[in-house]
Design a protein around this motif. Sequence first.
Motif, mmCIF file in Angstrom:
data_model
loop_
_atom_site.group_PDB
_atom_site.id
_atom_site.type_symbol
_atom_site.label_atom_id
_atom_site.label_comp_id
_atom_site.label_asym_id
_atom_site.label_seq_id
_atom_site.Cartn_x
_atom_site.Cartn_y
_atom_site.Cartn_z
ATOM 1 N N GLY A 1 1.100 4.177 -2.984
ATOM 2 C CA GLY A 1 1.098 5.799 -2.544
ATOM 3 C C GLY A 1 2.043 6.559 -2.982
ATOM 4 N N TRP B 1 -3.392 9.054 -0.912
ATOM 5 C CA TRP B 1 -2.730 8.820 0.223
ATOM 6 C C TRP B 1 -3.905 8.468 1.314
ATOM 7 C CZ3 TRP B 1 1.449 6.881 1.535
ATOM 8 C CH2 TRP B 1 2.409 7.067 0.962
ATOM 9 N N SER C 1 1.021 -1.103 0.004
ATOM 10 C CA SER C 1 -0.049 -0.080 -0.192
ATOM 11 C C SER C 1 0.818 1.346 -0.074
ATOM 12 C CB SER C 1 -0.865 0.099 1.408
ATOM 13 O OG SER C 1 -1.985 -1.104 1.376
ATOM 14 N N VAL D 1 -4.797 4.755 0.784
ATOM 15 C CA VAL D 1 -3.500 4.110 1.571
ATOM 16 C C VAL D 1 -3.713 4.060 3.065
ATOM 17 C CG1 VAL D 1 -1.095 4.205 1.994
ATOM 18 C CG2 VAL D 1 -1.955 4.756 -0.256
ATOM 19 N N TRP E 1 -4.446 0.779 5.414
ATOM 20 C CA TRP E 1 -3.445 0.437 6.379
ATOM 21 C C TRP E 1 -4.165 -0.129 7.583
ATOM 22 C CZ3 TRP E 1 0.464 4.797 6.250
ATOM 23 C CH2 TRP E 1 1.585 4.511 5.254
#
Length: 103
Positions: A50, A57, A46, A60, A64
């Motif tokens: 990004g 982002w 990821s 991302v 996460w």
Amino acid sequence: TLVLTAGCCVLSGTGTWNATAIAAVLMAMIYSTEAVSGGNLNPAVSFALGLSGAMTWPRVFEYWVAQIFAGAVAGGTCMVLFAPKAATLAPVEPFSWPHAMIV
């Protein structure tokens, strides 16, 4: 699922087929999620997406959160399934935690 598989292999496996089991589950996970997320199951992937601009982002960070939460749930499931047996997560001599953090 991969965290759960690795935990189950460590706690119940003999070591002979552990790598094959983990690789088979990873392959099945990538093929089954390819259409949804491109097989992106790893926070490092990821991050790379990004950096390359292939993923925004905010997306991302969403990935996460989902990936780390899923790993924690899988680890907890493994602990419940194999209680009171547990795996120790620590560097092995001659390595220490600073060595592990570099990797």
